[in-house]
Design an enzyme around this catalytic site. Structure first.
Site, PDB file in Angstrom:
ATOM      1  N   SER A 152      10.856  -5.232  -3.557  1.00 15.46           N
ATOM      2  CA  SER A 152      10.265  -4.060  -4.182  1.00 15.46           C
ATOM      3  C   SER A 152      11.271  -3.379  -5.112  1.00 15.46           C
ATOM      4  O   SER A 152      11.761  -3.982  -6.050  1.00 15.46           O
ATOM      5  CB  SER A 152       9.746  -3.105  -3.100  1.00 15.46           C
ATOM      6  OG  SER A 152       9.014  -2.054  -3.662  1.00 15.46           O
ATOM      7  N   ASP A 304       7.095  -0.801 -10.407  1.00 11.76           N
ATOM      8  CA  ASP A 304       8.336  -1.318  -9.856  1.00 11.76           C
ATOM      9  C   ASP A 304       8.349  -2.841 -10.011  1.00 11.76           C
ATOM     10  O   ASP A 304       7.369  -3.432 -10.472  1.00 11.76           O
ATOM     11  CB  ASP A 304       8.516  -0.870  -8.404  1.00 11.76           C
ATOM     12  CG  ASP A 304       7.409  -1.349  -7.487  1.00 11.76           C
ATOM     13  OD1 ASP A 304       6.355  -1.776  -7.997  1.00 11.76           O
ATOM     14  OD2 ASP A 304       7.585  -1.309  -6.256  1.00 11.76           O
ATOM     15  N   ASP A 306       7.911  -5.512  -8.256  1.00 10.73           N
ATOM     16  CA  ASP A 306       6.855  -6.384  -7.738  1.00 10.73           C
ATOM     17  C   ASP A 306       5.463  -5.860  -8.058  1.00 10.73           C
ATOM     18  O   ASP A 306       4.462  -6.453  -7.649  1.00 10.73           O
ATOM     19  CB  ASP A 306       7.016  -6.627  -6.234  1.00 10.73           C
ATOM     20  CG  ASP A 306       6.674  -5.418  -5.385  1.00 10.73           C
ATOM     21  OD1 ASP A 306       7.067  -4.303  -5.774  1.00 10.73           O
ATOM     22  OD2 ASP A 306       6.042  -5.578  -4.329  1.00 10.73           O
ATOM     23  N   ASP A 308       3.589  -3.091  -7.304  1.00  8.45           N
ATOM     24  CA  ASP A 308       2.624  -2.420  -6.438  1.00  8.45           C
ATOM     25  C   ASP A 308       2.676  -0.900  -6.563  1.00  8.45           C
ATOM     26  O   ASP A 308       1.786  -0.212  -6.075  1.00  8.45           O
ATOM     27  CB  ASP A 308       2.782  -2.851  -4.972  1.00  8.45           C
ATOM     28  CG  ASP A 308       4.171  -2.612  -4.402  1.00  8.45           C
ATOM     29  OD1 ASP A 308       5.036  -2.086  -5.123  1.00  8.45           O
ATOM     30  OD2 ASP A 308       4.388  -2.962  -3.223  1.00  8.45           O
TER      31      ASP A 308
END
Length: 579
Positions: A152, A304, A306, A308
């Site tokens: 993340s 961010d 990734d 999400d």
């Protein structure tokens, strides 16, 4: 450093000099053992990586407490064993994704090889993809599980492993414990690293197209987009997995002016333009704001690495660019979704939203005043997904948490930065149709439903000594709770570790309606303030969430009331020793 801890770590490290570990790994372990300073040795071996709110996450390197092919392989072998037990006699498939981090292709290929070696079909994306698309693909392909390799918004030395179940959500009880129990049984010689190519299938553009179509289906007002399709939007992926998908989705909604931040469209696990690739941090959006000033944009958005989380920046009444916090973002989504449902006659009486216990109580007020139920969950979107499973009779509208995550509709079962950015652009267009900016809309919501100011402060404590210090802080807050905070009496304490709520004025204790425990404490004050304390499940932090309430009689008083509330939060934090 404690000699017993060093001895235990040393003993554990020596086992990595034997058996099936590769020579490069063994050489690095020898370096740790021979080093005079044992700090890194202890940090690498003093414990095993464990599943937290975000799965498996840690610094990359050799050791049981590090992300490497052996910890990834062990987790995957354990997951494979669990899947084969749970779905005995069935054809099992799973899906694998990854973002921009170092070693992501190595780790994702390791997962594919181990799964296929265990007779499980592995779908793996051809290149990096956002986390929500992985959740979507699991559901679209009818997979029993999924894994995405990501840490993340953690620093660049980290990587992680999020495991998913057949509904596209991250593991929750009993499956998380079941997988962990299987992982604990694994020895390095048990890991089947030699994959079966016949059981590995690559996913590409077709899945992207299906996901984009599903995200577009969430739009509630295409007409208003057509009227304001020339809205100027700046987007940055912060070097991560949404460099294509988010701009593609915003354009798919009908917006024609999406501006990039060229330096941050460079895919890199080093995150070269930011100290932290976290849209919660104002500095992460500085380059995007500079770009917005160049093109006179209406909206700045970021995801961010990734993909999400969503971070947004808007202009205030003075024309200054400001970051909208996670609670305010959730507030805007909730207000818009409920308003549109009512306007379009979509309300059937069974609608609900979901928020986490540390998220603003104002979301509940908006929902309930519009005859929409609001359910609370623990931090982490796996619990929001569980709430959807628990309420099949209802209609989920949306849900979010203060840490910049939101999930509109139910095409996925995780927070989704791609759909969130697309819907947020639609909200800005909707506000513009009414002659308002997003900032003005936010103030109007506060005037209508009451003012709430939130802030999260965290304390970082790294390594084994840091973990012990965080544990001690939680122990002290739990067993020696304050009677007053900033001059206001503590009226109620919720302790989710023992799942008990205590009314301080009467001494009455009631069970909290949660099936599992979580290390979270909450203090409710006489003046209406709420303070939540919890250790992070993915980072070496203890987090403090502050929420204070006030009355906002008119939009013109917003700055004054907000400043007063922030000052109050500062005093509460100081009184609690949080700096």
């Amino acid at each position: 450093m404690d000699k017993q801890i060093i001895a235990k770590a040393t003993e554990k490290a020596k086992t990595w000099l034997e058996g099936s570990y590769d020579e490069e790994t063994k050489a690095k372990v020898r370096e740790l053992l021979e080093a005079e300073d044992k700090t890194e040795l202890v940090d690498s071996f003093y414990k095993d990586l464990e599943f937290g709110t975000g799965g498996l996450r840690g610094i990359m390197g050799v050791g049981t407490n590090r992300m490497n092919i052996y910890t990834v392989g062990g987790a995957t072998q354990g997951l494979a064993n669990y899947l084969n037990k749970q779905f005995k006699g069935e054809e099992i498939s799973m899906c694998i994704g990854y973002d921009c981090r170092h070693n992501n292709k190595l780790f994702s290929n390791t997962v594919a090889n181990v799964m296929s070696a265990n007779g499980i079909k592995a779908y793996i994306f051809e290149d990096l993809r956002p986390t929500p698309e992985l959740s979507f693909a699991i559901r679209e392909l009818g997979c029993k599980s999924g894994v995405i390799i990501t840490a993340s918004h953690n620093p660049k030395e980290y990587n992680g492993y999020k495991a998913y179940w057949d509904d596209g959500s991250q593991l929750v009880p009993p499956h998380d414990k079941g997988v962990i129990d299987e992982v604990k049984k694994i020895k390095v010689e048990d890991i089947k690293f030699d994959g079966n190519p016949e059981l590995i299938e690559v996913l590409g553009k077709k899945m992207d197209e299906k996901y984009l179509a599903a995200v577009k289906s969430l739009s509630l007002d295409p007409e208003v987009i057509q009227k304001h399709k020339d809205l100027k939007i700046v987007f940055t992926p912060l070097h991560g997995a949404t460099h294509y998908m988010t701009p593609a989705s915003i354009k798919n909604y009908g917006f024609s002016h999406v501006y990039d931040v060229p330096e941050q469209y460079v895919i890199s696990g080093d995150f070269p333009t930011v100290e932290s690739a976290n849209p919660e941090e104002p500095v992460a959006l500085e380059m995007a704001i500079d770009r917005a000033k160049e093109v006179d944009a209406d909206l700045v958005m970021a995801c961010d690495p990734d993909g999400d989380r969503i971070g947004i920046s808007i202009k205030n009444d003075k024309g200054e660019w400001i970051l909208v916090n996670g609670n305010q973002t959730a507030l805007l989504f909730t207000y818009y979704l409920i308003t549109q449902y009512k306007k379009k006659g979509l309300m059937k009486g069974n609608e609900y939203i979901v928020k986490t216990v540390v998220t603003s109580e104002l979301l509940r007020k908006i929902a309930e005043e519009n005859n929409v139920k609001c359910y609370d969950t623990y931090t982490g979107f796996k619990w929001i997904a569980e709430a959807i499973r628990k309420h099949p009779e209802g209609h989920y509208i949306g849900g979010g948490e203060e840490s910049f995550g939101y999930m509109v509709g139910n095409i996925v079962r995780d927070k989704d930065g791609v759909s969130a950015c697309s819907i947020m652009a639609e909200i800005v267009a909707w506000a513009k149709e009414q002659g308002k900016t997003l900032y003005e809309l936010l103030k109007e919501i506060y005037v209508e439903y009451g003012f709430s100011q939130e802030k999260m402060i965290y304390i970082v404590r790294k390594g084994i000594s840091g973990a012990e210090e965080i544990n001690q802080m939680m122990h002290d807050f739990r067993h020696n709770p304050p009677k007053t905070i900033n001059g206001s009496e503590v009226m109620k304490i919720n302790d989710y570790k023992v799942r008990e709520s205590t009314d301080i004025t009467t001494g009455k204790r009631e069970k909290l309606n949660y099936e599992t425990a979580s290390n979270v404490l909450q203090y409710y004050l006489e003046d209406g303030s709420k303070i939540s304390v919890r250790p992070s499940g993915t980072e070496p932090k203890i987090k403090f969430y502050f929420e204070v309430k006030d009355e906002l009689k008119s939009a013109e008083q917003f700055d004054k009331v907000s400043a007063k509330a922030l000052d109050k939060i500062a005093k509460i934090a100081e009184d609690m020793g949080v700096k």
